[in-house]
Enzyme design. Sequence first.
Site, PDB file in Angstrom:
ATOM      1  CD  GLU A   1       2.103   8.800  -5.947  1.00  0.00           C
ATOM      2  OE1 GLU A   1       2.220   7.506  -5.957  1.00  0.00           O
ATOM      3  OE2 GLU A   1       2.664   9.541  -7.009  1.00  0.00           O
TER       4      GLU A   1
ATOM      5  CD  GLN B   1      -2.257  -3.511  -4.971  1.00  0.00           C
ATOM      6  OE1 GLN B   1      -2.269  -4.178  -5.820  1.00  0.00           O
ATOM      7  NE2 GLN B   1      -1.825  -3.448  -3.934  1.00  0.00           N
ATOM      8  CB  THR B   2      -4.943   0.821 -10.736  1.00  0.00           C
ATOM      9  OG1 THR B   2      -5.723   0.447  -9.531  1.00  0.00           O
ATOM     10  CG2 THR B   2      -5.831   0.955 -11.893  1.00  0.00           C
TER      11      THR B   2
ATOM     12  CG  LEU C   1     -10.212   3.064  -9.293  1.00  0.00           C
ATOM     13  CD1 LEU C   1     -10.183   4.177  -8.745  1.00  0.00           C
ATOM     14  CD2 LEU C   1      -8.713   2.754  -9.945  1.00  0.00           C
TER      15      LEU C   1
ATOM     16  CE1 TYR D   1      -5.952  -5.425  -3.508  1.00  0.00           C
ATOM     17  CE2 TYR D   1      -6.311  -4.063  -5.727  1.00  0.00           C
ATOM     18  CZ  TYR D   1      -5.913  -5.332  -5.030  1.00  0.00           C
ATOM     19  OH  TYR D   1      -5.279  -6.351  -5.174  1.00  0.00           O
TER      20      TYR D   1
ATOM     21  CE1 TYR E   1       6.191   5.429  -4.453  1.00  0.00           C
ATOM     22  CE2 TYR E   1       3.656   5.279  -3.905  1.00  0.00           C
ATOM     23  CZ  TYR E   1       4.911   5.671  -4.661  1.00  0.00           C
ATOM     24  OH  TYR E   1       4.661   6.014  -5.968  1.00  0.00           O
TER      25      TYR E   1
ATOM     26  CG  ASP F   1       7.102   2.646  -6.344  1.00  0.00           C
ATOM     27  OD1 ASP F   1       8.158   2.749  -6.772  1.00  0.00           O
ATOM     28  OD2 ASP F   1       6.160   2.918  -7.278  1.00  0.00           O
TER      29      ASP F   1
ATOM     30  CB  CYS G   1      14.262  -0.260 -15.411  1.00  0.00           C
ATOM     31  SG  CYS G   1      15.491  -1.410 -14.595  1.00  0.00           S
TER      32      CYS G   1
ATOM     33  CB  CYS H   1      19.470  -1.727 -21.107  1.00  0.00           C
ATOM     34  SG  CYS H   1      19.196  -2.722 -19.904  1.00  0.00           S
TER      35      CYS H   1
ATOM     36  CB  CYS I   1      18.260   2.808 -19.567  1.00  0.00           C
ATOM     37  SG  CYS I   1      18.335   3.302 -17.859  1.00  0.00           S
TER      38      CYS I   1
END
Length: 339
Positions: A33, A38-39, A76, A78, A116, A134, A188, A196, A199
């Site tokens: 997680e 960001q990746t 990665l 950050y 999150y 998220d 989505c 859709c 979905c």
Amino acid sequence: MHLAEELPVWFAAQARPLPWRADADPYHVWISEIMLQQTRVEAVVGYYHRFLDALPTLHALAAVEEEQLLKLWEGLGYYNRARNLQKAAQQIEAQHGGVFPRTYDEIRALPGIGPYTAGAIGSICFDLPTPAVDGNVLRVVTRFEADESNIDRESTKKQIAARLKPLYRPGLCGVMTQSLMELGACVCVPNGAPHCERCPLAATCRSADGGWMRLPVRDKKKARRQIEKTVLVLQCGERIAIRKRKGTGLLANLWEFPNYDVPAAEAPAQAQQAAEALCGTPVTLLGTQRYTHIFTHVEWHMTAYRFACGALPPDCTAATAAELEHVYALPSAFRPFFE
Ligand code: SF4
């Protein structure tokens, strides 16, 4: 909402077989997680295996040298995420006897873990009714309900989490979290038209008629700051000069090639002078290279000058190519000039 029936069935049939889904081990889910912030999933899989091969247990993470940890995180970005992982592992050892805590509040209290991630770990690993909201989930829910609330507002995230909570049924909490995420990532989707036609929610979705184009509602993005940089790749025989960045701010404490901010037009004239001043000897230009690196709030437009030098700057570290590959964490912003 009518998500609770359709989504688990769809997820059982369609979920991608990702390595962190092989078990609900909190250490594995937590690492994945944090990496996935960001990746993209495809990029994370390789890093995830490498990280767990080197640090297979929470105890190993708590004890690893920072230099090795940052090297494992290299690429990665950050990097505070990696430092917080270690701080949290040390906190779990000190306060929870090395056993990952099982309540939302205890998980949320760990460094680097926000609502999150705490919701994701709580629901996936411990079957807690803790929605993990998220960007993917916000997009799915606001489209499904044709909700025009601004998803950049904390109040919207809280309201959506509160609306999802009753759908988290015992035994299916982890599936609920993962199926919402999966639907947002694969069906989505954020960029371009959602799929859709395949979905599981299409029959009841209030945006399937094309209303999705307006959703989700977001703040306008601020333009990134633009910075021109000159990078000096100083080579003396087999060794290249690197130095450690300062301990605060962007890419704190990571390694870099000497560099400075300069308007593009001035760079060629200054680069040679700067290189000779640093090395204390004449230098010979071997080549130049341009590269732009995009961070969240800033863009670096970099021109690198590769010089052959008689000596390397005394205040720099002289690294071999093998050491740059295996020992020192060189951020992606500088890596193209090494490769
Ligand atoms: S039907 Fe379309 S807009 Fe609605 S949730 Fe599914 S993919 Fe998104």
